[in-house]
Design an enzyme around this catalytic site. Structure first.
Site, PDB file in Angstrom:
ATOM      1  N   HIS A  53       0.746  -1.131  -0.003  1.00 48.82           N
ATOM      2  CA  HIS A  53       0.056  -0.021   0.013  1.00 48.82           C
ATOM      3  C   HIS A  53       0.985   0.953  -0.019  1.00 48.82           C
ATOM      4  O   HIS A  53       2.035   1.229   0.320  1.00 48.82           O
ATOM      5  CB  HIS A  53      -0.908   0.050   1.295  1.00 48.82           C
ATOM      6  CG  HIS A  53      -1.848  -1.178   1.398  1.00 48.82           C
ATOM      7  ND1 HIS A  53      -1.760  -2.125   2.521  1.00 48.82           N
ATOM      8  CD2 HIS A  53      -2.889  -1.512   0.441  1.00 48.82           C
ATOM      9  CE1 HIS A  53      -2.646  -2.827   2.286  1.00 48.82           C
ATOM     10  NE2 HIS A  53      -3.129  -2.929   0.927  1.00 48.82           N
ATOM     11  N   ASP A  56       2.439   1.821   3.196  1.00 43.71           N
ATOM     12  CA  ASP A  56       3.370   0.877   3.928  1.00 43.71           C
ATOM     13  C   ASP A  56       4.770   1.324   3.508  1.00 43.71           C
ATOM     14  O   ASP A  56       5.818   1.140   4.324  1.00 43.71           O
ATOM     15  CB  ASP A  56       3.194  -0.486   3.123  1.00 43.71           C
ATOM     16  CG  ASP A  56       1.993  -1.250   3.560  1.00 43.71           C
ATOM     17  OD1 ASP A  56       1.631  -1.203   4.627  1.00 43.71           O
ATOM     18  OD2 ASP A  56       1.373  -1.935   2.447  1.00 43.71           O
ATOM     19  N   GLU A 178      -9.069  -4.870  -8.313  1.00 43.28           N
ATOM     20  CA  GLU A 178      -9.517  -5.784  -7.312  1.00 43.28           C
ATOM     21  C   GLU A 178     -10.844  -6.026  -6.850  1.00 43.28           C
ATOM     22  O   GLU A 178     -11.106  -5.422  -6.017  1.00 43.28           O
ATOM     23  CB  GLU A 178      -8.493  -5.881  -6.082  1.00 43.28           C
ATOM     24  CG  GLU A 178      -8.450  -7.160  -5.462  1.00 43.28           C
ATOM     25  CD  GLU A 178      -7.454  -7.182  -4.204  1.00 43.28           C
ATOM     26  OE1 GLU A 178      -7.689  -7.895  -3.216  1.00 43.28           O
ATOM     27  OE2 GLU A 178      -7.017  -6.286  -3.994  1.00 43.28           O
ATOM     28  N   GLU A 214      -8.690 -12.134  -6.120  1.00 39.29           N
ATOM     29  CA  GLU A 214      -8.565 -12.908  -4.756  1.00 39.29           C
ATOM     30  C   GLU A 214      -9.348 -13.877  -4.678  1.00 39.29           C
ATOM     31  O   GLU A 214     -10.598 -13.669  -4.616  1.00 39.29           O
ATOM     32  CB  GLU A 214      -8.553 -11.836  -3.605  1.00 39.29           C
ATOM     33  CG  GLU A 214      -8.371 -12.254  -2.375  1.00 39.29           C
ATOM     34  CD  GLU A 214      -8.146 -11.457  -1.107  1.00 39.29           C
ATOM     35  OE1 GLU A 214      -8.614 -11.957   0.111  1.00 39.29           O
ATOM     36  OE2 GLU A 214      -7.572 -10.353  -1.380  1.00 39.29           O
ATOM     37  N   HIS A 217     -12.398 -13.184  -2.377  1.00 41.34           N
ATOM     38  CA  HIS A 217     -13.356 -12.288  -2.872  1.00 41.34           C
ATOM     39  C   HIS A 217     -14.272 -12.952  -3.794  1.00 41.34           C
ATOM     40  O   HIS A 217     -15.653 -12.869  -3.879  1.00 41.34           O
ATOM     41  CB  HIS A 217     -12.797 -11.312  -3.417  1.00 41.34           C
ATOM     42  CG  HIS A 217     -11.833 -10.195  -2.566  1.00 41.34           C
ATOM     43  ND1 HIS A 217     -11.239  -9.368  -2.855  1.00 41.34           N
ATOM     44  CD2 HIS A 217     -11.682 -10.574  -1.472  1.00 41.34           C
ATOM     45  CE1 HIS A 217     -10.629  -8.803  -1.816  1.00 41.34           C
ATOM     46  NE2 HIS A 217     -10.772  -9.509  -0.803  1.00 41.34           N
ATOM     47  N   ASP A 252     -14.377 -11.976   5.402  1.00 41.92           N
ATOM     48  CA  ASP A 252     -13.223 -12.272   4.501  1.00 41.92           C
ATOM     49  C   ASP A 252     -11.870 -12.784   5.326  1.00 41.92           C
ATOM     50  O   ASP A 252     -11.392 -12.013   6.206  1.00 41.92           O
ATOM     51  CB  ASP A 252     -12.723 -10.899   3.647  1.00 41.92           C
ATOM     52  CG  ASP A 252     -11.620 -11.345   2.609  1.00 41.92           C
ATOM     53  OD1 ASP A 252     -11.239 -12.335   2.774  1.00 41.92           O
ATOM     54  OD2 ASP A 252     -11.189 -10.224   2.056  1.00 41.92           O
ATOM     55  N   ASP A 254      -9.221 -14.787   4.518  1.00 44.35           N
ATOM     56  CA  ASP A 254      -7.734 -14.927   4.241  1.00 44.35           C
ATOM     57  C   ASP A 254      -7.192 -16.159   4.867  1.00 44.35           C
ATOM     58  O   ASP A 254      -6.112 -15.940   5.462  1.00 44.35           O
ATOM     59  CB  ASP A 254      -7.123 -13.600   4.651  1.00 44.35           C
ATOM     60  CG  ASP A 254      -7.620 -12.495   3.798  1.00 44.35           C
ATOM     61  OD1 ASP A 254      -8.194 -12.646   2.813  1.00 44.35           O
ATOM     62  OD2 ASP A 254      -7.530 -11.215   4.258  1.00 44.35           O
ATOM     63  N   ASP A 287      -2.378 -13.502  -0.163  1.00 43.44           N
ATOM     64  CA  ASP A 287      -3.046 -12.674   0.723  1.00 43.44           C
ATOM     65  C   ASP A 287      -3.568 -13.507   1.921  1.00 43.44           C
ATOM     66  O   ASP A 287      -4.755 -13.789   1.768  1.00 43.44           O
ATOM     67  CB  ASP A 287      -4.112 -11.473   0.197  1.00 43.44           C
ATOM     68  CG  ASP A 287      -4.514 -10.491   1.011  1.00 43.44           C
ATOM     69  OD1 ASP A 287      -3.971 -10.426   2.169  1.00 43.44           O
ATOM     70  OD2 ASP A 287      -5.222  -9.514   0.605  1.00 43.44           O
TER      71      ASP A 287
END
Length: 348
Positions: A53, A56, A178, A214, A217, A252, A254, A287
């Site tokens: 990001h 980040d 995304e 993803e 998702h 979600d 992950d 992810d």
């Protein structure tokens, strides 16, 4: 299959995948690793790409001057270069600012939409400085809690305006959308890869707009991730993936790749392998979040295990006897084919 034609896959993950264990129902349970410490993990774990990001790379990005933004990015660039790493993607984090509670690009407030555009331009500046040409848009709050609160047709236009503005700002970037059907918003305007590709074709530079899928998702949308990948691959617009797993239609999760449904994971690996994914430098991105129960000193196992699961399933995809499979297909013996796949995955 000739070894000369085999894709050598490169793997990436984002630093947020090594986290402190906080969730919507509880505080952190582990001490943080610093960003510099996380960078040191990558090569040892088998990864060469970093998903970023914008903040980040540049913490407190909204408070930085352009000169400070560039200086910090140069420092991070040197750090990852020293560790033999590359930036795979950079994404503007548009869902945490108080100005984006009603959406960023699709906010009803023009000044808030302007903020989202300016933040996206700063993200592009960061990407250029860290030598990354891929901007990812996770459209987290581009949707509604209450249907009547926004005009959905106008909102799609706002999204397209934002994409076109970014394409104009830098003629060399590629934008990856995304999709996700919900969370944090109740309903999202771009819930599937088909919606994302529709936006891509409507943009002023369709050749520079594609998608990132993803796994979780797609599952949250009630779809099979391998089918979504196949759709995007046919359009030549699958430019990155975030592999993980998901237990049903809930938040979600992950989870580690393949941990819930190994056959579903196998079909994702297979569709990537059989359609040339990775041959143009695309990364296999993960992810996957550390389980809340993991002690700090072993809080990277989920990354190693997800990568190893991909490689095991890749071997299964490469050793599947296609002639046997075709015999079942020709005979319309779906029960036989079903069991053949199961036996192959079981190692029989």
């Amino acid at each position: 299959m000739s070894n000369q034609n085999l894709t050598e896959y490169r793997f990436s993950f984002g630093p947020w995948n090594i986290h402190e264990g906080a969730d919507p129902f509880g505080p952190p349970v582990r001490d943080s690793f610093t960003f510099d410490e996380k960078v040191q993990f990558y090569r040892a774990l088998g990864f060469v790409g970093i998903q970023f990001h914008d903040d980040d790379i540049v913490p407190d990005i909204n408070d930085k001057t352009h000169a400070q933004l560039i200086q910090r990015t140069q420092t991070v660039k040197q750090l990852i270069t020293d560790h033999g790493l590359t930036a795979e993607i950079v994404a503007p984090r548009l869902w945490e600012d108080p100005r984006t509670i009603d959406g960023a690009y699709t906010s009803n407030n023009p000044s808030e939409r302007d903020y989202a555009i300016e933040r996206s331009k700063r993200c592009i500046d960061i990407a250029n400085e860290i030598e990354c040409r891929i901007i990812v848009l996770w459209l987290a709050r581009e949707g509604t809690y209450i249907r009547e609160a926004k005009n959905s047709a106008r909102a799609v236009g706002y999204l397209l305006d934002a994409i076109n503005t970014m394409l104009d700002y830098d003629p060399n970037i590629r934008i990856l959308i995304e999709p996700k059907p919900n969370e944090p918003m109740d309903q999202a305007y771009i819930p599937t890869i088909g919606h994302a590709i529709g936006l891509a074709y409507a943009s002023k530079a369709p050749e520079r707009v594609g998608g990132l899928i993803e796994s979780a998702h797609a599952i949250l949308a009630g779809l099979d991730p391998s089918d979504e990948m196949g759709y995007a691959l046919y359009h030549k617009k699958l430019w990155s993936v975030h592999l993980n797993d998901q237990n049903g239609l809930k938040f979600d999760e992950d989870k580690a790749f393949g941990s819930e449904n190994l056959r579903r994971a196998f079909n994702q690996v297979r569709v990537l392998e059989e359609n040339g994914y990775g041959k143009n430098g695309e990364f296999v991105g993960l992810d996957v979040k550390t389980m809340r129960t993991q002690p700090r000193e072993i809080s990277t196992k989920h990354l190693v295990h997800s990568r190893e699961t991909f490689l095991h399933l890749l071997e299964k995809a490469r050793t599947l006897e296609r002639a046997v499979e075709q015999q079942f297909i020709a005979a319309r013996d779906d029960e036989g084919l079903d069991f053949y796949i199961l036996e192959h995955l079981l190692g029989k």
